[in-house]
Write an enzyme that holds these catalytic residues in place. Structure first.
Site, PDB file in Angstrom:
ATOM      1  CE  LYS A   1       2.518   9.792   2.223  1.00 26.39           C
ATOM      2  NZ  LYS A   1       2.013  10.706   1.183  1.00 26.39           N
TER       3      LYS A   1
ATOM      4  CG  ASP B   1      -0.369  15.538   2.696  1.00 28.46           C
ATOM      5  OD1 ASP B   1       0.659  15.177   3.316  1.00 28.46           O
ATOM      6  OD2 ASP B   1      -0.804  14.973   1.681  1.00 28.46           O
TER       7      ASP B   1
ATOM      8  CD  GLN C   1       0.491   9.916  -2.196  1.00 24.14           C
ATOM      9  OE1 GLN C   1       0.352   9.762  -0.984  1.00 24.14           O
ATOM     10  NE2 GLN C   1       1.571  10.476  -2.721  1.00 24.14           N
TER      11      GLN C   1
END
Ligand code: NDP
Length: 561
Positions: free
Chosen positions: A320, A387, A364
């Site tokens: 990412k 997200d 994460q």
């Protein structure tokens, strides 16, 4: 290379129907040079006749092999004796009609020896198959380097022993007779492709190919009951073997388990829906939009939050980071040590939420204990939740309102759209109902724009789930169970999207990634399939980048996009 296809015991007319319907396409797709087919049950389940054999030859079989039932149709004994494309068990007493081995010419001009043997354990008396095969190999020796052996035997041990006996002396030894395919396919050390049993071709809604009601009645009452081949749940079983004709050594063996539906030609060329190209197109879009922001004096920025040292998370974070940097997005890595409390993580996320220079926040998962991932996610302001896991964004997705769509399901849809897979009015089955993948994927696919009819499966769906999956035009697998989706979960011609990611040990102490779908088996059924790795994974990363740019655009409202 010479490609051999072996079709496992064909059971009656249902089995022959499968061979007629599926063989031409299989030959084309795998560039098959010779088709060998066990026919000992092909006439109503018992034996073979001239007409039945013609049916199999017309369908594309080149050589037929037999077994203990080969003689069941007594009026066909003469035919068996004279048919030069049929090989009967070699270790039968002298005087038995027919030949136990033959050398035939494959379509690429290579001579191939075909040997048929019968086992002695729990079978009718026969000569020693081990010594007989030595005689057969010696007889074939000068004529053919490529040799295929069909060992029709009851016990695993006898077949495994034969495999070792033949290793390096035959190109392939494949067992038949039990009608249940084993999963021990491999190339033995000296180059003999081996499989204990190739299974059967016919109706699997059965007891080894025969009508299950009648078979059950036999077991329950011990009364004689006429057995008929079953025509429920038709499938083709077999193996593909590739042999180097210069050495006679096999280079690969692959089991086949192919569901067959009447009237449906099951196996068109399977498209590989790789993620690289569509992900690249998403990243280019993100980069262009980021450049517009940069030109207007706004620097899009993402905070990557992690707690602990989860190895998989480290890989995802690196990907990412790289993808964002490439698109012109600044990244702030916020790494907290394992043991950080939920309060501390939440406070840090709130600080990032209040920081106007940060446009997107990504936590994460999983967080190292004791930090609670859900609390951290809910601390992200919904407008920075790139997200799309915040309850507000989940609700917005459900209501069809603008928000952030989770990257993986969004990636699945973008990938399908990139490859112009027809979605409108089609049936999608999504396996998995997590908030990260399954549920949002199902919502997206059923939303306006995709317009699919969607079924969601989960761990409580029960054994019917496989049949439901087989109704899918588009099957999305997100169960987190390695290779749960096998060929019999897939409708011929369906599009299969494999979201799962699993690390699998391979010989040599190495590992490789694989998915929820048994790719090697399913690619023969599906019309299109995503690989793992290289399918949905790159899309997920690309959509995180795009979501970050969208977040920045919305927060820099002065910029027109
Ligand atoms: P979860 O474990 O959160 O969810 C799995 C889902 O599958 C659950 O809904 C579960 O049902 C269902 N399930 C589990 N076992 C069965 C079964 N035997 N039959 C039917 N349903 C079953 O996993 P995720 O959704 O987070 O991830 C799924 C897979 O996708 C994983 O392999 C993960 O690594 C991968 N992944 C890949 C990404 C990518 O970028 N390619 C991104 C995210 C995930 P229930 O709800 O009843 O428990």
């Amino acid at each position: 290379m010479t490609n051999l296809l072996f079709i496992a015991d064909v059971i009656g007319s249902p089995g022959r129907e499968v061979v007629r319907g599926a063989l031409a396409e299989l030959k084309r797709r795998h560039d098959i040079h010779l088709v060998i087919c066990n026919c000992e049950n092909s006439a109503a389940g018992f034996g073979v006749t001239r007409d039945v054999a013609r049916d199999l030859f017309d369908a594309g079989c080149d050589v037929l092999t037999g077994g203990n039932h080969l003689w069941d149709k007594k009026d066909s004994i003469e035919y068996i004796g004279e048919e030069h494309r049929l090989v009967r068990p070699a270790n039968l007493p002298p005087g038995t009609p027919g030949e136990g081995w033959r050398v035939v010419r494959a379509s690429n001009g290579v001579s191939v020896g075909v040997i048929n043997l019968i086992g002695r354990v729990f079978m009718k008396e026969a000569d020693c198959p081990f010594r007989t095969v030595d005689t057969a190999l010696a007889a074939i020796d000068k004529q053919a380097k490529v040799v295929f052996v069909d060992f029709h035997a009851e016990t695993t041990a006898e077949k495994v022993a034969m495999g070792w006996h033949l290793d390096g002396r035959a190109s392939a030894m494949v067992g038949t007779h039990t009608h249940v395919q084993t999963a021990d396919d491999r190339v033995l050390p000296k180059g003999t492709a081996f499989l204990t049993d190739a299974g059967m071709t016919g109706g699997f809604d059965s007891v080894i190919g025969m009508d299950r009601q009648a078979a059950l009645k036999r077991f329950l009452t011990s009364m004689p009951e006429r057995l008929q081949p079953s025509d429920g749940d038709l499938r083709l079983n077999g193996v593909l073997v590739t042999v180097d004709e210069a050495t006679g050594k096999a280079t690969s063996i692959q089991r086949l388990q192919i569901p067959y539906e009447k009237g449906v030609t099951s196996t068109g060329t399977c498209r590989l829906l790789t993620g690289a190209e569509p992900a690249e197109s998403v990243r280019i879009e993100a980069k262009l939009r980021a450049q517009v922001l940069l030109d207007a004096g706004h620097a899009p920025k993402l905070a990557l939050v992690s707690v602990g040292e989860d190895p998989a998370s480290k890989v995802y974070l690196k990907k990412k980071f790289e993808a964002c940097t490439e698109a012109g997005i600044a990244v702030e890595k916020v790494t907290m040590p394992a043991g950080t409390t939920t309060d501390e993580v939440v406070r840090r996320v709130q600080q990032l939420g209040a920081d106007p220079s940060i446009h997107g926040i990504l936590v994460q998962l999983p967080l190292a204990a004791p930090a609670d991932g859900q609390a951290a996610l809910e601390a992200i302001p919904p407008f920075k939740d790139v997200d799309g896991f915040h309850p507000e964004n989940a609700g917005r997705l459900a209501l069809g309102l603008p928000g952030f769509v989770p990257a993986t399901p969004y990636g699945v849809v973008r990938l399908l759209q990139y490859y112009e897979i027809p979605l409108k009015g089609k049936h999608a089955v999504v396996l998995g109902r997590s908030h990260i993948v399954g549920r949002p994927a199902a919502t997206l696919l059923s939303s306006k724009g995709c317009d699919m009819t969607v079924t969601i499966g989960h761990s409580a769906s029960g054994p019917e789930l496989r049949a439901l999956a087989r109704q899918a035009d588009v099957l999305v697998a997100a169960v987190g169970k390695r290779h749960m989706v096998t060929a019999d979960w897939v409708k011929p011609g369906a599009v299969v999207v494999d979201v799962g990611i699993h690390r699998m040990e391979v010989p040599g102490g190495k590992s490789r990634l694989t998915g929820d779908v048994d790719f090697e088996a399913v690619k023969h059924i599906a019309s299109a399939i995503t690989p793992v790795p290289g399918g949905v994974g790159p899309m997920t990363v690309a959509l995180v980048v795009l979501n970050t740019v969208i977040a920045a655009e919305r927060q820099c409202a002065a910029v027109s996009v």
